[in-house]
Scaffold this motif. Structure first.
Motif, PDB file in Angstrom:
ATOM      1  N   ILE A 187       8.465   8.275  -3.335  1.00  0.00           N
ATOM      2  CA  ILE A 187       7.728   7.053  -3.665  1.00  0.00           C
ATOM      3  C   ILE A 187       8.529   6.265  -4.696  1.00  0.00           C
ATOM      4  CG2 ILE A 187       5.642   6.094  -4.699  1.00  0.00           C
ATOM      5  CD1 ILE A 187       4.069   8.310  -3.532  1.00  0.00           C
ATOM      6  N   LYS A 188       8.994   5.094  -4.293  1.00  0.00           N
ATOM      7  CA  LYS A 188       9.767   4.231  -5.189  1.00  0.00           C
ATOM      8  C   LYS A 188       8.826   3.272  -5.918  1.00  0.00           C
ATOM      9  CE  LYS A 188      13.827   4.297  -2.165  1.00  0.00           C
ATOM     10  NZ  LYS A 188      14.771   3.469  -1.355  1.00  0.00           N
ATOM     11  N   SER A 189       9.198   2.945  -7.150  1.00  0.00           N
ATOM     12  CA  SER A 189       8.430   1.967  -7.919  1.00  0.00           C
ATOM     13  C   SER A 189       9.336   0.834  -8.376  1.00  0.00           C
ATOM     14  CB  SER A 189       7.794   2.632  -9.146  1.00  0.00           C
ATOM     15  OG  SER A 189       6.753   3.497  -8.767  1.00  0.00           O
ATOM     16  N   ALA A 190       8.749  -0.334  -8.569  1.00  0.00           N
ATOM     17  CA  ALA A 190       9.493  -1.501  -9.042  1.00  0.00           C
ATOM     18  C   ALA A 190       8.568  -2.323  -9.934  1.00  0.00           C
ATOM     19  CB  ALA A 190       9.994  -2.331  -7.858  1.00  0.00           C
ATOM     20  N   VAL A 191       9.116  -3.362 -10.550  1.00  0.00           N
ATOM     21  CA  VAL A 191       8.310  -4.259 -11.381  1.00  0.00           C
ATOM     22  C   VAL A 191       7.941  -5.473 -10.546  1.00  0.00           C
ATOM     23  CG1 VAL A 191       8.267  -5.719 -13.436  1.00  0.00           C
ATOM     24  CG2 VAL A 191       9.370  -3.466 -13.518  1.00  0.00           C
ATOM     25  N   TYR A 192       6.653  -5.815 -10.565  1.00  0.00           N
ATOM     26  CA  TYR A 192       6.157  -6.928  -9.744  1.00  0.00           C
ATOM     27  C   TYR A 192       5.340  -7.908 -10.582  1.00  0.00           C
ATOM     28  CZ  TYR A 192       7.299  -4.027  -5.684  1.00  0.00           C
ATOM     29  OH  TYR A 192       7.956  -3.267  -4.740  1.00  0.00           O
ATOM     30  N   GLY A 193       5.261  -9.105 -10.050  1.00  0.00           N
ATOM     31  CA  GLY A 193       4.384 -10.126 -10.605  1.00  0.00           C
ATOM     32  C   GLY A 193       3.896 -10.990  -9.452  1.00  0.00           C
ATOM     33  N   SER A 194       2.861 -11.774  -9.694  1.00  0.00           N
ATOM     34  CA  SER A 194       2.375 -12.656  -8.637  1.00  0.00           C
ATOM     35  C   SER A 194       3.287 -13.881  -8.515  1.00  0.00           C
ATOM     36  CB  SER A 194       0.950 -13.113  -8.941  1.00  0.00           C
ATOM     37  OG  SER A 194       0.950 -14.017 -10.037  1.00  0.00           O
ATOM     38  N   GLU A 195       3.275 -14.538  -7.376  1.00  0.00           N
ATOM     39  CA  GLU A 195       4.066 -15.751  -7.179  1.00  0.00           C
ATOM     40  C   GLU A 195       3.701 -16.804  -8.224  1.00  0.00           C
ATOM     41  OE1 GLU A 195       3.463 -17.098  -3.236  1.00  0.00           O
ATOM     42  OE2 GLU A 195       4.714 -15.548  -2.301  1.00  0.00           O
ATOM     43  N   THR A 226      -7.305  -1.575 -10.791  1.00  0.00           N
ATOM     44  CA  THR A 226      -7.490  -2.720 -11.689  1.00  0.00           C
ATOM     45  C   THR A 226      -6.148  -3.314 -12.106  1.00  0.00           C
ATOM     46  OG1 THR A 226      -7.704  -1.154 -13.531  1.00  0.00           O
ATOM     47  CG2 THR A 226      -9.731  -1.986 -12.569  1.00  0.00           C
ATOM     48  N   LYS A 227      -5.136  -2.472 -12.152  1.00  0.00           N
ATOM     49  CA  LYS A 227      -3.798  -2.955 -12.502  1.00  0.00           C
ATOM     50  C   LYS A 227      -3.295  -3.922 -11.437  1.00  0.00           C
ATOM     51  CE  LYS A 227       0.313  -0.905 -14.616  1.00  0.00           C
ATOM     52  NZ  LYS A 227       1.118   0.332 -14.749  1.00  0.00           N
ATOM     53  N   ILE A 228      -3.472  -3.559 -10.169  1.00  0.00           N
ATOM     54  CA  ILE A 228      -3.059  -4.422  -9.065  1.00  0.00           C
ATOM     55  C   ILE A 228      -3.854  -5.729  -9.098  1.00  0.00           C
ATOM     56  CG2 ILE A 228      -3.023  -4.654  -6.549  1.00  0.00           C
ATOM     57  CD1 ILE A 228      -2.584  -1.585  -6.466  1.00  0.00           C
ATOM     58  N   ALA A 229      -5.158  -5.597  -9.361  1.00  0.00           N
ATOM     59  CA  ALA A 229      -6.005  -6.792  -9.427  1.00  0.00           C
ATOM     60  C   ALA A 229      -5.543  -7.716 -10.549  1.00  0.00           C
ATOM     61  CB  ALA A 229      -7.463  -6.384  -9.644  1.00  0.00           C
ATOM     62  N   ALA A 230      -5.126  -7.147 -11.663  1.00  0.00           N
ATOM     63  CA  ALA A 230      -4.667  -7.953 -12.802  1.00  0.00           C
ATOM     64  C   ALA A 230      -3.357  -8.664 -12.487  1.00  0.00           C
ATOM     65  CB  ALA A 230      -4.497  -7.050 -14.030  1.00  0.00           C
ATOM     66  N   VAL A 231      -2.461  -7.989 -11.783  1.00  0.00           N
ATOM     67  CA  VAL A 231      -1.202  -8.628 -11.383  1.00  0.00           C
ATOM     68  C   VAL A 231      -1.490  -9.784 -10.437  1.00  0.00           C
ATOM     69  CG1 VAL A 231       1.023  -8.310 -10.243  1.00  0.00           C
ATOM     70  CG2 VAL A 231       0.105  -6.504 -11.694  1.00  0.00           C
ATOM     71  N   LYS A 232      -2.374  -9.552  -9.455  1.00  0.00           N
ATOM     72  CA  LYS A 232      -2.711 -10.595  -8.483  1.00  0.00           C
ATOM     73  C   LYS A 232      -3.431 -11.770  -9.158  1.00  0.00           C
ATOM     74  CE  LYS A 232      -4.273  -8.997  -4.479  1.00  0.00           C
ATOM     75  NZ  LYS A 232      -4.999  -8.134  -3.498  1.00  0.00           N
ATOM     76  N   ALA A 233      -4.080 -11.495 -10.296  1.00  0.00           N
ATOM     77  CA  ALA A 233      -4.764 -12.560 -11.042  1.00  0.00           C
ATOM     78  C   ALA A 233      -3.802 -13.296 -11.967  1.00  0.00           C
ATOM     79  CB  ALA A 233      -5.914 -11.968 -11.855  1.00  0.00           C
ATOM     80  N   ASN A 240       0.623  -6.224  -0.334  1.00  0.00           N
ATOM     81  CA  ASN A 240       0.115  -7.449  -0.968  1.00  0.00           C
ATOM     82  C   ASN A 240       1.217  -8.511  -0.945  1.00  0.00           C
ATOM     83  OD1 ASN A 240      -2.618  -6.500  -2.437  1.00  0.00           O
ATOM     84  ND2 ASN A 240      -1.100  -4.862  -2.612  1.00  0.00           N
ATOM     85  N   SER A 241       1.131  -9.421  -0.004  1.00  0.00           N
ATOM     86  CA  SER A 241       2.206 -10.393   0.221  1.00  0.00           C
ATOM     87  C   SER A 241       2.414 -11.343  -0.945  1.00  0.00           C
ATOM     88  CB  SER A 241       1.910 -11.203   1.489  1.00  0.00           C
ATOM     89  OG  SER A 241       0.667 -11.885   1.371  1.00  0.00           O
ATOM     90  N   GLU A 242       1.413 -11.512  -1.813  1.00  0.00           N
ATOM     91  CA  GLU A 242       1.558 -12.460  -2.923  1.00  0.00           C
ATOM     92  C   GLU A 242       2.329 -11.881  -4.102  1.00  0.00           C
ATOM     93  OE1 GLU A 242      -2.834 -11.106  -3.284  1.00  0.00           O
ATOM     94  OE2 GLU A 242      -1.161 -10.854  -1.910  1.00  0.00           O
TER      95      GLU A 242
END
Length: 291
Positions: free
Chosen positions: A160-168, A221-228, A243-245
């Motif tokens: 399982i690979k991890s990376a740093v993400y943010g919303s568009e 909640t972490k994913i929800a916060a990034v998407k927000a 999550n395409s965004e």
């Protein structure tokens, strides 16, 4: 009573002939006759009436026939199950795994599994730190940490690979230079009680002075916060891909990876119900490009 004598009894009852029974059982006619006599002596009753046209069951023989056929059917069922020829796996399978894998990998694929194996009841147990395959708390486990016990059957099944993400939106509203992708940007972090997690340890090591916009206690909640658009976060790549965004800010080769282990008790390897669950897990791991 010798249980083996029932085989000879059944054959004579079906063929009405010592000769035909001997041919079928690949023994002499005298052996068949001796076996029938031994069974009658053991049960102290006459099982066959001998006529010129053959051997026919007495009333007592009819009763013994019903029991003998039940024994034969149970022996055949046992042989099929023990030899792996039972093609309809059934029963309960207790699967221990992390909440992340349960919610984002296993549960979405369960309708397909249930369609193939409706007689298997899958019990999902999350919070694997308190669940032990060795203690038989679970039949099978999908873990991010390799167990040390040698008595377990352990296979590495993926990474399982991890990376740093943010919303568009967040990336657009908080531009940063390519050589410093976190400049002017905040992170969504784990609460201190979760500082032992790999993503928290990586972030503390590489960006100890980062700004924290929000501290949370669950990945959902972490994913929800990034998407927000509240900030950046370290997320598993296979979940971010759903999550395409979400936009990759720091690639996985610069972050970290975790090995994925399939664990079961050595005594359960031959079980058909355990086998099909293991095969299902291997399939969805491959489909998620984790293998």
């Amino acid at each position: 009573m010798d249980w083996n004598d029932l085989r000879f009894f059944l054959e004579v009852a079906r063929t009405n002939s010592l000769t035909k029974s001997a041919v079928k059982l690949k023994v002499s006619q005298s052996t068949v006759s001796r076996k029938i006599s031994a069974l009658e002596s053991s049960l102290q009753t006459c099982l066959f009436l001998h006529h010129q046209t053959g051997y026919f069951l007495t009333d007592a023989g009819q009763k013994v026939l019903r029991y003998a056929e039940e024994v034969e059917a149970k022996v055949e069922t046992l042989e099929k199950q023990m030899s792996g020829r039972d093609l309809t796996p059934a029963g309960t399978v207790r699967l221990a795994t992390a909440v992340t894998l349960a919610n984002h990998l296993i549960i979405p694929a369960l309708p397909r599994f249930k369609a193939c194996y409706p007689d298997i009841l899958l019990e999902l147990i999350t919070g694997v730190n308190t669940v032990s395959v060795l203690r038989n708390d679970a039949d099978i486990a999908l873990r991010l940490v390799r167990p040390e016990q040698n008595s377990l059957k352990i296979r590495k099944v993926g990474v399982i690979k991890s990376a740093v993400y943010g919303s568009e939106t967040y990336i657009h509203e908080h531009p940063a230079p390519v050589d410093n992708p976190i400049a002017g940007r905040s992170f969504i972090t784990w609460d201190e009680s979760f500082s032992h997690l790999s993503s928290a340890r990586w972030l503390n090591k590489h960006f100890p002075d980062r700004t924290s916009a929000l501290a949370l206690t669950s990945l959902v909640t972490k994913i929800a916060a990034v998407k927000a658009s509240l900030g950046l976060a370290v997320l598993p790549c296979f979940i971010a891909a759903q999550n395409s965004e979400l936009v990759e800010v720091i690639p996985p080769q610069d972050v970290f990876s975790e090995e994925l282990w399939l664990v079961t008790h050595a005594d359960l390897i031959a079980s058909s119900r355990i086998r099909v669950v293991a095969e299902f897990l291997m399939q969805i791991i491959a489909e998620a490009h984790l293998a």
